[in-house]
Design a protein around this motif. Structure first.
Motif, short mmCIF file in Angstrom:
data_model
loop_
_atom_site.label_atom_id
_atom_site.label_comp_id
_atom_site.label_asym_id
_atom_site.label_seq_id
_atom_site.Cartn_x
_atom_site.Cartn_y
_atom_site.Cartn_z
N LEU A 75 120.90 106.07 27.98
CA LEU A 75 121.17 104.99 28.94
C LEU A 75 121.41 105.51 30.37
N PRO A 76 122.19 106.59 30.56
CA PRO A 76 122.33 107.11 31.93
C PRO A 76 121.00 107.58 32.53
N LEU A 77 120.11 108.11 31.69
CA LEU A 77 118.81 108.55 32.19
C LEU A 77 118.00 107.36 32.70
N LEU A 78 118.04 106.26 31.96
CA LEU A 78 117.38 105.04 32.42
C LEU A 78 118.01 104.56 33.73
N MET A 79 119.32 104.62 33.80
CA MET A 79 120.05 104.20 35.01
C MET A 79 119.61 105.03 36.22
N ILE A 80 119.47 106.33 36.03
CA ILE A 80 119.07 107.22 37.12
C ILE A 80 117.64 106.90 37.57
N GLY A 81 116.73 106.75 36.62
CA GLY A 81 115.33 106.51 36.96
C GLY A 81 115.11 105.20 37.70
N LEU A 82 115.72 104.13 37.20
CA LEU A 82 115.54 102.82 37.83
C LEU A 82 116.26 102.75 39.18
N ALA A 83 117.43 103.38 39.28
CA ALA A 83 118.14 103.40 40.56
C ALA A 83 117.34 104.15 41.62
N ALA A 84 116.73 105.27 41.23
CA ALA A 84 115.91 106.03 42.17
C ALA A 84 114.71 105.20 42.63
N THR A 85 114.11 104.47 41.71
CA THR A 85 112.97 103.61 42.06
C THR A 85 113.38 102.54 43.06
N ALA A 86 114.50 101.85 42.80
CA ALA A 86 114.98 100.81 43.71
C ALA A 86 115.34 101.39 45.07
N LEU A 87 115.93 102.59 45.07
CA LEU A 87 116.33 103.23 46.33
C LEU A 87 115.12 103.56 47.19
N ILE A 88 114.07 104.07 46.57
CA ILE A 88 112.85 104.41 47.32
C ILE A 88 112.22 103.14 47.91
N ILE A 89 112.17 102.07 47.10
CA ILE A 89 111.58 100.82 47.60
C ILE A 89 112.39 100.27 48.77
N ALA A 90 113.71 100.27 48.64
CA ALA A 90 114.56 99.74 49.72
C ALA A 90 114.45 100.58 50.98
N PHE A 91 114.33 101.88 50.82
CA PHE A 91 114.24 102.78 51.98
C PHE A 91 112.95 102.55 52.76
N THR A 92 111.86 102.33 52.04
CA THR A 92 110.56 102.19 52.69
C THR A 92 110.29 100.76 53.17
N ALA A 93 111.14 99.80 52.82
CA ALA A 93 110.89 98.39 53.16
C ALA A 93 111.88 97.86 54.17
N ARG A 94 112.39 98.72 55.04
CA ARG A 94 113.45 98.28 55.95
C ARG A 94 112.97 97.29 57.00
N ARG A 95 111.69 97.28 57.33
CA ARG A 95 111.21 96.37 58.37
C ARG A 95 111.11 94.94 57.88
N ALA A 96 110.46 94.75 56.73
CA ALA A 96 110.21 93.40 56.24
C ALA A 96 111.36 92.86 55.41
N ALA A 97 111.97 93.71 54.57
CA ALA A 97 112.93 93.23 53.57
C ALA A 97 114.38 93.54 53.91
N PHE A 98 114.64 94.72 54.42
CA PHE A 98 116.01 95.17 54.66
C PHE A 98 116.17 95.64 56.09
N PRO A 99 116.33 94.71 57.04
CA PRO A 99 116.45 95.13 58.45
C PRO A 99 117.68 95.98 58.66
N VAL A 100 117.58 96.89 59.62
CA VAL A 100 118.69 97.79 59.92
C VAL A 100 119.90 97.00 60.42
N HIS A 101 119.64 95.97 61.25
CA HIS A 101 120.72 95.12 61.77
C HIS A 101 120.37 93.68 61.50
N ARG A 102 121.41 92.80 61.43
CA ARG A 102 121.15 91.37 61.27
C ARG A 102 120.76 90.78 62.61
#
Length: 425
Positions: A398-425
């Motif tokens: 279970l922790p291995l699954l947690m690590i893998g999926l968290a890393a995937t979500a982190l990469i997506i959020a990092f690369t999508a800062r313009r459209a999805a996750f703006p640096v500032h509101r």
């Protein structure tokens, strides 16, 4: 060129062009992208109304998860197998997945307070019938209905909280309205299980009914009304999904919540594999208390640095998975991992709801209904995936699954800062 702007009756901004001092001013109407809000009374948080919404969130989470801790008692009371009793959870999730989007699409133009009250009363009625019912078919049917009303309420609460709050405080308001989620997970489910085990499982449903009655009264007295979405701004559901950033945020929440719910549902299997003197009930209380810290941090920072907050939360969540795996046989290490997990997860809901509300503008209610569907699909998938994993391996997977999926979500959020996750509101 000088310009001034003011909202007109069409929801547009008049741009006054005075480039030539001798010529007359010319006006041009352009659509507003920002979400139209009800005018707040002041620049302070509407705390009583937000706490009523938090209480409703607590009831929703407790109702969804409570049967999992009462399966033997429900099975005995209805004279059915435990596997059949387990379908009370599945029926609830199915109702949320199937009917949330149609319910939000039907009501998004209506005044918010009446819809909120109808949702509470429908939820109250479903729990009341479940407390009375002696027939499994009827019980499953009202659980399905409860899931549908839950989806309606989850879909509208984020937008409602933002509409009754000054724009610069919207993120903080959403964090307060989301307090009920970790409290429901940490306290609602264990208390419901204790109540049903000590007295009778039906008492757990009666307690939820009583809380729903209280919430309806408080909502009537304390929660201000707000307008629904303007008809001219409503777009089809598929186009909401296609709004830049919305699908990316849904992908992040699915990966994040799949990891969370798999570990949360099967935490007992992990603790058995770790072979440490720590009960599931204590572990979940530590997790829930830490989640409150996460919500406090989110409320303080979400209006200043939303993108950074998401990245830090996912990084802490990933770190918790690493500590779960590397320190599995240490009680201290597992407790640290539980704290990190709770802090990271506590602010997840307001962070993602804020992101998807900002991305979707006036279509925030529909976008948040999609978020709720993604969350419940993740819950369903977590149950299946976790069962397969702990059957084929042991709880240490279970922790291995947690690590893998968290890393995937982190990469997506990092690369999508313009459209999805703006640096500032």
């Amino acid at each position: 060129m000088t310009s001034e702007s003011a909202p007109n009756g069409q929801g547009c901004v008049r741009i006054l062009d005075a480039a030539a001092e001798k010529g007359p001013r010319r006006t041009q109407a352009v659509p507003l992208k920002q979400e139209i809000r009800a005018a707040p009374v002041g620049r302070h948080l509407p705390l009583p109304a937000l706490l009523v919404m938090a209480l409703m969130g607590f009831i929703l989470i407790a109702t969804e998860t409570m049967p999992a801790g009462l399966l033997p008692h429900i099975a005995a009371g209805l004279n059915i197998a435990e596997g059949t009793a387990g379908q009370l959870v599945s029926a609830y999730a199915l109702g949320t997945v199937v009917l949330t989007i149609p319910a939000i699409a039907l009501t998004r133009g209506m005044r918010r307070k009446p819809v909120f009250l109808v949702g509470i009363l429908g939820f109250l009625l479903a729990n009341t019938i479940a407390a009375f019912s002696a027939d499994i078919v009827l019980t499953l049917a009202v659980r399905f209905a409860a899931g549908a009303f839950s989806g309606l309420l989850w879909g509208m609460l984020a937008g409602y909280a933002r509409r009754i709050t000054a724009p610069e405080l919207a993120g903080r308001a959403l964090a307060i309205a989301s307090i009920g989620t970790p409290l429901g997970l940490a306290l609602g489910t264990p208390l419901g299980s204790w109540l049903g085990s000590t007295f009778d499982w039906r008492w757990s449903f009666w307690a939820l009914t009583g809380m729903a009655i209280l919430t309806a009264i408080l909502a009537w007295l304390l929660v201000p009304d707000a307008p629904g979405q303007r008809a001219e701004s409503q777009i089809p559901m598929l186009k909401v999904f296609a709004i830049p950033g919305v699908s990316v945020i849904l992908l992040v929440i699915f990966a994040w919540m799949l990891a969370h719910n798999t570990v949360y549902t099967y935490i007992a299997a992990y603790l058995r594999s770790a072979n440490i003197p720590l009960g599931v009930d204590v572990a979940l209380v530590v997790f829930g208390a830490s989640a409150l810290i996460g919500i406090w941090i989110t409320g303080a920072l979400i209006d200043r640095a939303p993108w950074l907050l998401v990245l830090v939360s996912l990084s802490v969540f990933l770190t918790a998975g690493v500590v779960f795996f590397a320190g599995a046989h240490s009680l201290v290490a597992v407790l640290i991992a539980l704290v990190l997990w709770g802090v990271a997860f506590g602010g997840a809901a307001p962070q993602l709801q804020t992101a998807i509300s900002e991305a979707s503008g006036e279509n925030a209610d529909v976008a948040n209904s999609l978020l709720g569907v993604a969350f419940n699909v993740a819950i369903f998938a977590a149950g299946v995936l976790g069962a397969v994993l702990i059957t084929s391996f042991d709880g240490m997977v279970l922790p291995l699954l947690m690590i893998g999926l968290a890393a995937t979500a982190l990469i997506i959020a990092f690369t999508a800062r313009r459209a999805a996750f703006p640096v500032h509101r």
